[in-house]
Design an enzyme around this catalytic site. Structure first.
Site, PDB file in Angstrom:
ATOM      1  N   ASN A   1       0.852  -1.198   0.000  1.00 55.84           N
ATOM      2  CA  ASN A   1       0.000   0.000   0.000  1.00 55.84           C
ATOM      3  C   ASN A   1       0.885   1.244   0.000  1.00 55.84           C
ATOM      4  OD1 ASN A   1      -2.436   1.629   0.443  1.00 55.84           O
ATOM      5  ND2 ASN A   1      -1.661   1.912   2.530  1.00 55.84           N
TER       6      ASN A   1
ATOM      7  N   HIS B   1       1.011   5.126   1.272  1.00 58.94           N
ATOM      8  CA  HIS B   1       0.366   6.020   2.241  1.00 58.94           C
ATOM      9  C   HIS B   1       1.065   7.385   2.197  1.00 58.94           C
ATOM     10  CE1 HIS B   1      -2.027   7.026   5.735  1.00 58.94           C
ATOM     11  NE2 HIS B   1      -0.951   7.665   6.184  1.00 58.94           N
TER      12      HIS B   1
ATOM     13  N   GLU C   1       5.433   9.844  -3.834  1.00 56.61           N
ATOM     14  CA  GLU C   1       4.576   8.693  -4.157  1.00 56.61           C
ATOM     15  C   GLU C   1       4.827   8.113  -5.543  1.00 56.61           C
ATOM     16  OE1 GLU C   1       0.407   8.904  -3.043  1.00 56.61           O
ATOM     17  OE2 GLU C   1       0.800  10.683  -1.870  1.00 56.61           O
TER      18      GLU C   1
HETATM   19  C1  GAR Z   1      -2.692   9.123  -2.636  1.00 55.71           C
HETATM   20  O1  GAR Z   1      -2.146  10.284  -2.070  1.00 55.71           O
HETATM   21  C2  GAR Z   1      -2.467   7.941  -1.726  1.00 55.71           C
HETATM   22  O2  GAR Z   1      -1.235   7.964  -1.066  1.00 55.71           O
HETATM   23  C3  GAR Z   1      -3.597   8.103  -0.754  1.00 55.71           C
HETATM   24  O3  GAR Z   1      -4.692   8.523  -1.526  1.00 55.71           O
HETATM   25  C4  GAR Z   1      -4.218   9.227  -2.686  1.00 55.71           C
HETATM   26  C5  GAR Z   1      -4.802   8.557  -3.914  1.00 55.71           C
HETATM   27  O4  GAR Z   1      -4.527   9.297  -5.070  1.00 55.71           O
HETATM   28  N1  GAR Z   1      -3.855   6.878  -0.036  1.00 55.71           N
HETATM   29  C6  GAR Z   1      -4.269   6.840   1.226  1.00 55.71           C
HETATM   30  O5  GAR Z   1      -4.488   7.830   1.885  1.00 55.71           O
HETATM   31  C7  GAR Z   1      -4.442   5.434   1.783  1.00 55.71           C
HETATM   32  N2  GAR Z   1      -4.592   5.478   3.210  1.00 55.71           N
HETATM   33  P1  GAR Z   1      -4.558   8.644  -6.511  1.00 55.71           P
HETATM   34  O6  GAR Z   1      -5.925   7.978  -6.682  1.00 55.71           O
HETATM   35  O7  GAR Z   1      -4.419   9.832  -7.447  1.00 55.71           O
HETATM   36  O8  GAR Z   1      -3.421   7.667  -6.623  1.00 55.71           O
END
Ligand code: GAR
Length: 207
Positions: free
Chosen positions: A110, A112, A183
């Site tokens: 995952n 985060h 990310e």
């Molecule tokens: C990302 O920032 C990811 O790290 C976060 O949601 C966003 C999704 O963006 N995930 C979490 O918070 C999980 N706990 P995306 O759909 O554009 O990849």
């Protein structure tokens, strides 16, 4: 060379999915085959990104399934159907129970948007994580890729990258910088790392 069959789990925009698809198109994921994109929302834009890249998609919603157990069973059925060997949660906003995670030990990762263990756990997702970081006044945040177990954001850490908080940051500005500088870089790298480990393990078993 063995390639590990991967399902990417998504709920929304899918920019992290896009980073994986782009890295794959550039040849940077030689041990990973993106075999399925699975969403828990019918309208997730990530599904369009998958279709544009020619990757099969599936949608499984908790509402349609009726219960958490039925939801997880429906997800599992899709994963089995596509011969999935590894799961990548990329903006998947649903917590999975131990019944599910135990079947994917060290095969599910995952992303985060913070430096865990800071700002992790239930309720810490998406923009909320950056709001929490800003209101606490941290000067450095970042992103973490970790294995998934039954504890939300509690599995072993695979990769992290730090990102500076700048004066005047809003949650949205910080979110964007964390995505761009952390990310979208560490997630594809971690996908290849874990996929390669799993592929080599398979090769060893087949010797
Ligand atoms: C990302 O920032 C990811 O790290 C976060 O949601 C966003 C999704 O963006 N995930 C979490 O918070 C999980 N706990 P995306 O759909 O554009 O990849």
């Amino acid at each position: 060379m063995k390639r590990t069959k991967i399902a990417v789990l998504v709920s929304g925009g899918g920019t992290n999915l896009q980073a994986i698809l782009d890295a794959s198109a550039r040849g940077e994921l030689p041990h990973a085959e993106i075999a399925l994109v699975l969403s828990n929302h019918k309208k997730a834009y990530a599904l369009e990104r998958a279709a544009a890249a020619g990757v099969p998609t599936a949608v499984v919603t908790k509402k349609q399934a009726g219960s958490q157990a039925a939801f997880e069973a429906a997800m599992m059925a899709e994963l089995v159907k596509y011969g999935i060997e590894m799961i990548v949660m990329a903006g998947f906003m649903s917590i999975l129970t131990r019944d599910f995670t135990d079947q994917w030990t060290e095969r599910m990762i995952n992303i985060h948007p913070s430096l865990l263990p800071a700002f992790g756990g239930e309720g810490c997702y998406g923009l909320h994580v950056h709001e929490m970081a800003l209101s606490r006044g941290v000067k450095v945040t970042g992103a973490t890729v970790h294995f998934v177990n039954e504890i939300p954001d509690g599995g072993k850490i695979i990769a992290q990258k730090a990102v500076n908080v700048e004066p005047g940051d809003t949650p949205e500005r910080l979110q964007r910088r964390v995505m761009e500088q952390a990310e979208w870089i560490i997630l594809p790298q971690a996908v290849e790392q874990v996929a390669a480990e799993l592929a080599h393990r398979e090769d060893d078993l087949n010797v």
